[in-house]
Design an enzyme around this catalytic site. Structure first.
Site, PDB file in Angstrom:
ATOM      1  N   LYS A   1      -1.159  -4.545  -8.539  1.00 29.87           N
ATOM      2  CA  LYS A   1      -1.484  -6.118 -10.127  1.00 29.87           C
ATOM      3  C   LYS A   1      -1.672  -6.986  -8.912  1.00 29.87           C
ATOM      4  O   LYS A   1      -2.162  -7.947  -9.584  1.00 29.87           O
ATOM      5  CB  LYS A   1      -0.602  -5.774 -10.282  1.00 29.87           C
ATOM      6  CG  LYS A   1      -0.659  -5.094 -11.467  1.00 29.87           C
ATOM      7  CD  LYS A   1       0.849  -5.018 -12.214  1.00 29.87           C
ATOM      8  CE  LYS A   1       1.193  -3.811 -13.078  1.00 29.87           C
ATOM      9  NZ  LYS A   1       2.639  -3.943 -14.387  1.00 29.87           N
ATOM     10  N   LYS A   2      -1.201  -6.961  -7.677  1.00 31.73           N
ATOM     11  CA  LYS A   2      -1.660  -8.475  -6.800  1.00 31.73           C
ATOM     12  C   LYS A   2      -2.905  -8.980  -6.476  1.00 31.73           C
ATOM     13  O   LYS A   2      -3.338  -9.482  -7.039  1.00 31.73           O
ATOM     14  CB  LYS A   2      -1.441  -8.168  -5.411  1.00 31.73           C
ATOM     15  CG  LYS A   2      -1.800  -9.072  -4.420  1.00 31.73           C
ATOM     16  CD  LYS A   2      -1.179  -9.712  -3.453  1.00 31.73           C
ATOM     17  CE  LYS A   2      -2.119 -10.570  -2.657  1.00 31.73           C
ATOM     18  NZ  LYS A   2      -2.935 -10.352  -2.472  1.00 31.73           N
ATOM     19  N   ASP A   3      -3.793  -7.487  -7.101  1.00 28.83           N
ATOM     20  CA  ASP A   3      -6.016  -7.859  -7.125  1.00 28.83           C
ATOM     21  C   ASP A   3      -5.100  -7.870  -8.486  1.00 28.83           C
ATOM     22  O   ASP A   3      -5.887  -6.759  -9.174  1.00 28.83           O
ATOM     23  CB  ASP A   3      -6.078  -7.156  -6.023  1.00 28.83           C
ATOM     24  CG  ASP A   3      -6.088  -7.795  -4.967  1.00 28.83           C
ATOM     25  OD1 ASP A   3      -6.807  -8.629  -4.088  1.00 28.83           O
ATOM     26  OD2 ASP A   3      -5.499  -6.229  -4.586  1.00 28.83           O
TER      27      ASP A   3
ATOM     28  N   HIS B   1       0.854  -1.254  -0.158  1.00 27.36           N
ATOM     29  CA  HIS B   1       0.459   0.181   0.113  1.00 27.36           C
ATOM     30  C   HIS B   1       1.121   1.080   0.188  1.00 27.36           C
ATOM     31  O   HIS B   1       0.934   2.320  -0.821  1.00 27.36           O
ATOM     32  CB  HIS B   1      -0.769   0.109   1.386  1.00 27.36           C
ATOM     33  CG  HIS B   1      -2.073  -0.731   1.570  1.00 27.36           C
ATOM     34  ND1 HIS B   1      -1.997  -1.703   2.698  1.00 27.36           N
ATOM     35  CD2 HIS B   1      -3.044  -1.894   0.676  1.00 27.36           C
ATOM     36  CE1 HIS B   1      -2.740  -2.487   2.079  1.00 27.36           C
ATOM     37  NE2 HIS B   1      -3.792  -2.292   0.903  1.00 27.36           N
TER      38      HIS B   1
HETATM   39  O1  PAF Z   1      -8.405  -3.748  -2.896  1.00 27.77           O
HETATM   40  C1  PAF Z   1      -8.727  -3.201  -2.243  1.00 27.77           C
HETATM   41  O2  PAF Z   1      -8.575  -3.253  -0.640  1.00 27.77           O
HETATM   42  C2  PAF Z   1     -10.488  -3.314  -2.134  1.00 27.77           C
HETATM   43  O3  PAF Z   1     -10.378  -4.135  -3.070  1.00 27.77           O
HETATM   44  C3  PAF Z   1     -10.407  -1.628  -2.573  1.00 27.77           C
HETATM   45  C4  PAF Z   1      -9.913  -1.268  -3.861  1.00 27.77           C
HETATM   46  C5  PAF Z   1     -10.595  -0.764  -1.727  1.00 27.77           C
HETATM   47  C6  PAF Z   1     -12.433  -1.346  -2.698  1.00 27.77           C
HETATM   48  O4  PAF Z   1     -13.267  -1.774  -1.375  1.00 27.77           O
END
Ligand code: PAF
Length: 279
Positions: A149-151, A37
């Protein structure tokens, strides 16, 4: 860093309601912040004068029985990390602020994107993600928004939403940040026991081997996927999928030259881990 828990407060501070829009980069999160993050926050600074982070654990994207209640909430520690990262504003609304009444309108991703991979195993998840991200976009009105990009599938859902609905927002994907042993950083890694944490990098090693095989020309995708699923199962994992897909649309690749991504989701004990590697 200014902290806002109301939409009006954030908007007043960003002056969007008066039209004097500064260049805003938005980094939506659900908190329990890790280096992945923070890398997005730092990257965001390169795009805009004003960096806005959000922390909101979005009930809409959790299915009944998933980890909404136990999702780690570490607000004080998160604030300290955001201050150290130089974030200008944190929007951390209550549920009542975000959903003062049950959400009536939703953003529904198309079936081909929503019905595959994580969408298949977590029905409704991406509808919940797309809906809250659309709300956050309307609230903060950023010109740029950053997602990890992990998600990978989430990033694709958001990119497609922005394209299909003509939102004037640039979507930037941040590289996955990994621990020294390769495990992708995730808030859910905190659920792992010591023994499971030692096992967890197996997923990354498996993806690395598949990516290398693809780079050296292997195209027996079903065999690679099947072997990987079997290997995870015999090591005591419960895999949902290991899939080699086209980077363009996350569908099985139509031709052998398509840029590829290998994605996997598997449960280790009660923790569901996801990861991916672009080839
Ligand atoms: O990746 C996340 O933390 C969540 O899916 C997001 C994009 C903040 C939406 O709640």
């Amino acid at each position: 860093m200014l902290i806002h828990d109301t939409i009006a407060g954030l908007r007043a501070a960003l002056k969007v309601s008066r039209g004097g829009t500064p260049a805003i980069a938005l980094v939506p999160t659900m908190g329990n912040l890790h280096e992945g993050h923070i890398a997005l926050m730092t990257q965001a600074r390169g795009y805009a004068d004003t960096v806005v982070a959000t922390i909101f654990v979005n009930r809409l994207q959790f299915r009944p029985g998933e980890d909404f209640e136990k999702y780690p909430r570490t607000f004080q520690a998160d604030c300290e990390k955001l201050v150290a990262a130089g974030v200008d504003h944190l929007f951390a609304p209550t549920e009542a602020e975000m959903y003062p009444r049950p959400q009536g309108f939703h953003v529904v991703p198309p079936a081909e994107l929503d019905g595959t991979l994580d969408g298949e195993f977590r029905p409704g998840h991406f509808k919940g993600v797309a809906t809250v991200v659309m709300k956050l976009f309307q609230i903060a009105q950023p010109q740029v928004a950053l997602f990890g990009k992990k998600d990978y599938q989430q990033l694709m859902v958001i990119r497609n939403m922005v394209d299909d609905l003509n939102l004037p927002i640039e979507i930037v994907g941040g590289e996955t940040v990994r621990a020294a042993d390769g495990l992708a950083l995730s808030s859910r890694n905190g659920y792992l026991s010591t023994a499971e944490r030692a096992q967890a990098p197996r997923l990354y090693r498996l993806l690395t081997r598949i990516a290398e095989a693809l780079r050296t020309g292997r195209r027996d995708l079903a065999t690679l996927e099947g072997n990987a699923m079997a290997e995870l199962s015999s090591a005591g994992w419960a895999p949902d999928y290991v899939a080699i897909r086209s980077r363009r649309d996350l569908q099985p690749p139509a031709d052998s030259d398509a840029p590829l991504v290998v994605l996997a989701a598997a449960r280790l004990g009660s923790t569901r881990l996801i990861d991916n590697l672009e080839v």
